[in-house]
Design an enzyme around this catalytic site. Structure first.
Site: not given
Ligand code: PDD
Length: 289
Positions: A42, A61, A111, A156, A188
């Site tokens: 995302y 990104r 999977h 992300k 972070e």
């Protein structure tokens, strides 16, 4: 920012798999791999006055995240740009943030990556409200915890359970954010990058797989350079964080905020410091540019 001018509860129109529709009507099959496995990526892009901020970097990104997990990019750059522009134009708010998500698509549960499946593409835009001035001027409380996430934090990914649990721990402690440490070094926040100010300079953790490289990495580096502030990326030991003059947080939706207490102890003076203020002000200027 002109909050009052925007209808607060304006209906949201979202994009799902090729069509715009009211948010309430958007449906994804339960076998979507985003639902079953968290198998998707995302982006979150702030939009000021109708213009996506640092769009090229956010788009790059997103392309990187898709590439890393082997999901075919559903659009070329012009396609993504057109989609975001149209989505933003359909909403009345001056400032918005666009959420884009691509999952591997719908397939029988297994999977391994399924063959020949089209990705699920979803995008929505929400009103971007500024952090209330009183909160901004007070700064945020944070806690710290060991970073127990996986080793691909640079992607992300929508698989965010580790982040979700860290944020919840902060909320339950009466704080707003959780700073994570891996092997004694700062990584972070649960949904933000963290910066340490020492001796007038800004230090951030290195760009590697242990952190999501926020689009504000490049931005803060630029702002520091223009302001003549030293800027450095390197490993930051916990002791250095505890001894910081200031601690800052950055994200697409929070911009740059001061963290004024950590684990119940004041950071520096316990108030947002001069380096935060300088970066906050230059951030506001960059938004107008
Ligand atoms: N999150 N690190 C993590 C884990 C994040 O979730 C985010 C932002 C950042 C900052 O990245 P950027 O400056 O590009 O927003 C760092 C977004 C806002 C979210 O998940 O809602």
């Amino acid at each position: 920012m002109n909050q009052q001018a925007s209808p607060p509860n304006a209906a949201q129109t979202v994009w799902l798999n090729g069509a715009f529709m009211p948010l309430e009507e958007a449906r994804v099959p339960v076998l979507d791999r985003g639902f079953i496995f968290g198998d998707g990526v995302y982006e979150v892009v702030p939009v000021y006055g109708g213009r996506p901020f640092r769009w090229a970097q956010h788009l790059a990104r997103l392309e990187r995240s898709l590439d890393r997990v082997g999901i075919a990019n559903p659009f070329d750059p012009a396609g993504w740009t057109g989609l975001v522009e149209e989505l933003v134009a359909r909403h009345p708010w001056r400032d918005q943030f666009v959420y884009m998500q691509v999952t591997r698509g719908v397939a029988r549960r297994d999977h391994a990556y399924p063959a020949g499946v089209a990705p699920t593409v979803f995008a929505m835009s929400s009103e971007l409200l500024p952090v209330p001035p009183a909160q901004r001027e007070q700064g945020l409380a944070a806690i710290s915890l060991p970073d127990e996430r996986w080793l691909h934090c640079d992607i992300k990914s929508t698989s965010l359970l580790g982040n979700v649990m860290a944020r919840q721990a902060a909320i339950e402690a009466g704080a707003a954010e959780c700073l994570m440490f891996r092997d004694g070094f700062l990584t972070e926040g649960s949904a933000s990058n963290i910066w340490v100010v020492r001796n007038g300079g800004v230090i951030g953790p290195p760009r590697n797989r242990l952190v999501l490289e926020g689009i504000r990495y490049g931005l803060l580096e630029e702002l520091c350079r223009h302001a003549g502030l030293p800027f450095e990326l390197r490993r930051i030991a916990r002791a250095e964080v505890l001894a910081a003059d200031e601690i800052l947080l950055s994200s697409a939706t929070k911009e740059v905020l001061a963290i004024t207490s950590l684990d119940g102890r004041p950071v520096g003076s316990g108030k947002p410091g001069p380096i935060w203020r300088k970066l906050y002000e230059s951030y506001q200027a960059a938004k107008q540019a």
